[in-house]
Design an enzyme around this catalytic site. Structure first.
Site, PDB file in Angstrom:
ATOM      1  N   ASP A  32       0.825  -1.203   0.000  1.00  0.00           N
ATOM      2  CA  ASP A  32       0.000   0.000   0.000  1.00  0.00           C
ATOM      3  C   ASP A  32       0.863   1.258   0.000  1.00  0.00           C
ATOM      4  O   ASP A  32       1.336   1.698   1.052  1.00  0.00           O
ATOM      5  CB  ASP A  32      -0.907  -0.030   1.241  1.00  0.00           C
ATOM      6  CG  ASP A  32      -1.815   1.188   1.294  1.00  0.00           C
ATOM      7  OD1 ASP A  32      -2.497   1.375   2.325  1.00  0.00           O
ATOM      8  OD2 ASP A  32      -1.848   1.959   0.318  1.00  0.00           O
ATOM      9  N   ASP A 217      -1.533   5.613  -5.186  1.00  0.00           N
ATOM     10  CA  ASP A 217      -1.926   4.778  -4.059  1.00  0.00           C
ATOM     11  C   ASP A 217      -2.267   3.358  -4.497  1.00  0.00           C
ATOM     12  O   ASP A 217      -3.418   3.070  -4.885  1.00  0.00           O
ATOM     13  CB  ASP A 217      -3.134   5.420  -3.350  1.00  0.00           C
ATOM     14  CG  ASP A 217      -3.502   4.676  -2.096  1.00  0.00           C
ATOM     15  OD1 ASP A 217      -4.407   5.129  -1.368  1.00  0.00           O
ATOM     16  OD2 ASP A 217      -2.885   3.615  -1.839  1.00  0.00           O
TER      17      ASP A 217
HETATM   18  C1  LIG Z   1      -8.507   2.141   1.466  1.00  0.00           C
HETATM   19  C2  LIG Z   1      -7.048   1.747   1.367  1.00  0.00           C
HETATM   20  C3  LIG Z   1      -6.568   0.950   2.599  1.00  0.00           C
HETATM   21  C4  LIG Z   1      -7.277  -0.400   2.572  1.00  0.00           C
HETATM   22  C5  LIG Z   1      -6.793  -1.422   1.734  1.00  0.00           C
HETATM   23  C6  LIG Z   1      -7.432  -2.657   1.695  1.00  0.00           C
HETATM   24  C7  LIG Z   1      -8.557  -2.894   2.468  1.00  0.00           C
HETATM   25  C8  LIG Z   1      -9.267  -4.232   2.378  1.00  0.00           C
HETATM   26  C9  LIG Z   1      -8.260  -5.373   2.523  1.00  0.00           C
HETATM   27  C10 LIG Z   1     -10.310  -4.405   3.452  1.00  0.00           C
HETATM   28  C11 LIG Z   1      -9.947  -4.353   1.020  1.00  0.00           C
HETATM   29  C12 LIG Z   1      -9.035  -1.872   3.283  1.00  0.00           C
HETATM   30  C13 LIG Z   1      -8.412  -0.624   3.334  1.00  0.00           C
HETATM   31  C14 LIG Z   1      -6.194   2.973   1.107  1.00  0.00           C
HETATM   32  N1  LIG Z   1      -4.779   2.650   1.198  1.00  0.00           N
HETATM   33  N2  LIG Z   1      -3.906   3.717   0.951  1.00  0.00           N
HETATM   34  C15 LIG Z   1      -6.513   4.119   2.027  1.00  0.00           C
HETATM   35  N3  LIG Z   1      -6.140   4.223   3.284  1.00  0.00           N
HETATM   36  N4  LIG Z   1      -6.588   5.424   3.709  1.00  0.00           N
HETATM   37  N5  LIG Z   1      -7.206   6.053   2.718  1.00  0.00           N
HETATM   38  N6  LIG Z   1      -7.144   5.251   1.660  1.00  0.00           N
HETATM   39  C16 LIG Z   1      -7.654   5.642   0.344  1.00  0.00           C
HETATM   40  C17 LIG Z   1      -9.151   5.792   0.367  1.00  0.00           C
HETATM   41  C18 LIG Z   1      -9.913   4.774  -0.191  1.00  0.00           C
HETATM   42  C19 LIG Z   1     -11.302   4.853  -0.215  1.00  0.00           C
HETATM   43  C20 LIG Z   1     -11.913   5.973   0.323  1.00  0.00           C
HETATM   44  C21 LIG Z   1     -11.156   6.976   0.872  1.00  0.00           C
HETATM   45  C22 LIG Z   1      -9.751   6.904   0.919  1.00  0.00           C
HETATM   46  O1  LIG Z   1     -11.980   7.956   1.333  1.00  0.00           O
HETATM   47  C23 LIG Z   1     -13.315   7.554   1.023  1.00  0.00           C
HETATM   48  O2  LIG Z   1     -13.237   6.282   0.405  1.00  0.00           O
END
Ligand SMILES: C[C@H](Cc1ccc(C(C)(C)C)cc1)[C@H](NN)c1nnnn1Cc1ccc2c(c1)OCO2
Length: 329
Positions: A32, A217
């Site tokens: 990540d 990302d």
């Molecule tokens: C979401 C991922 C982190 C993650 C990865 C995988 C998973 C699962 C394994 C359960 C599938 C959950 C979580 C991302 N990594 N940089 C992240 N970590 N923090 N912000 N982001 C980006 C963001 C992603 C989606 C949004 C968002 C902001 O704001 C609103 O919707």
């Protein structure tokens, strides 16, 4: 030395999993570039959370050492999160090895992580200033490895429904077309952040997004862009609607999707293939599809996730804080 591991997409390219060896135990994890904690499912977790996962066992690692009094707690933008204790161990990613890497042992994880049994934790590859370990913040694997790498770089070669690779300490020029376009990164936020102020939909005119900023990302499935970009894009897609029930833009799966070009730091227009923006069906019949490009908040940070990485080979240079990009070979 260098390190190279496979990056295997989960069903529907939701995330990419790579093998990481921690204290001699190999565990598939999600790399990540948008966070900075390396945390893993482990035998300290409640049995219900461990079910279906590969669980790191600190007791059987001869090199694991607890970091007395240290803990972590991370919450992600999608509402998921994890928290727990911290130790150090030898972490080997495809040959690139760090002894005394901070390994965060989750004692609590959100349901989305429990349910995703392919993923057994995250390897954070953003800047160490975002690491959540307290009382003393720890470094990411890349930060710890960088001095031992022939060149201070890791690369992401992610593919649609095919196995790609992450590589540390080497840029494999057989993986991309032409030469990489390099862009300075502003690391102040702790993300691999750059300006992104122009875009073009298909063969249409280049449009401006004054002050636009974006991050690269690998841990985000989709592309989250300014509403002005998203509206301009889907205005070119017959039947595209903002579908409140599914929580984003959908369109008929048969729709022809234009490519989207986005500016990377003023130096390069990265073209994202229209096919990859047709992300996944939302209904069993496969008539309605969910867009891989979705709107963030106006004026907010744009998140160029796996949808972009499927079109672009990306090199992350921690030596001079820059990002290199080129279309995949
Ligand atoms: C979401 C991922 C982190 C993650 C990865 C995988 C998973 C699962 C394994 C359960 C599938 C959950 C979580 C991302 N990594 N940089 C992240 N970590 N923090 N912000 N982001 C980006 C963001 C992603 C989606 C949004 C968002 C902001 O704001 C609103 O919707």
């Amino acid at each position: 030395g260098t390190g190279v591991v496979t990056a295997t997409p989960e069903q529907g390219d939701v995330e990419y999993l790579s093998p990481v060896t921690i204290g001699g135990q190999t565990i598939n994890m999600d790399f990540d570039s948008g966070s900075s904690d390396l945390w893993v499912f482990n035998t300290e977790l409640a049995a219900g959370s461990q079910a279906g996962h590969s669980n790191f066992n600190p007791e059987t690692s001869t090199t694991f050492q607890l970091l007395q009094g240290a803990s972590f707690e991370i919450s992600y933008g999608d509402g998921s999160g994890a928290a727990g204790n911290v130790g150090t161990d030898t972490v080997n990613i495809g040959g690139a090895t760090v002894t005394n890497q901070a390994v965060e042992l989750a004692t609590a994880v959100s349901s989305s992580f429990v349910q995703d049994t392919q993923s057994n934790g995250l390897v954070g590859l953003a800047f160490s200033k975002l690491n959540t370990i307290k009382p003393v913040q720890q470094k990411t694997f890349f930060d710890n490895a960088i001095a031992t790498l022939p060149i201070p770089v890791f690369t992401a070669d992610l593919r649609h429904a095919a196995v790609g690779a992450y590589e540390f300490g080497n840029i494999d020029s057989t993986k991309f077309n032409g030469s990489l376009s390099w862009t300075d990164v502003n690391a102040t936020s702790g993300f691999w952040q750059f300006s992104s102020q122009q875009f073009a939909v298909g063969t249409g005119p280049t449009m401006n997004l004054a002050g636009g900023q974006a991050i690269a990302d690998t841990g985000t499935t989709l592309m989250i862009a300014d509403p002005s970009i998203v509206n301009a894009y889907y205005s070119q897609v017959q039947g595209a609607v903002n579908n409140e029930t599914v929580g984003g833009v959908t369109f008929p799966c048969a729709a022809q999707l234009p490519d989207l070009a986005v500016d990377i730091g003023g130096n390069y227009m990265a073209t994202v293939r229209g096919d990859d923006i047709n992300f996944s069906p939302v209904d069993a019949a496969g008539t309605t599809c969910f867009g891989g490009l979705q709107a963030g908040t106006a004026g907010g940070l744009q998140i160029y996730g796996d949808i972009m990485f499927k079109s672009q080979f990306v090199a992350f240079n921690g030596g001079n804080n820059s990002i290199g990009m080129a279309p995949h070979q």
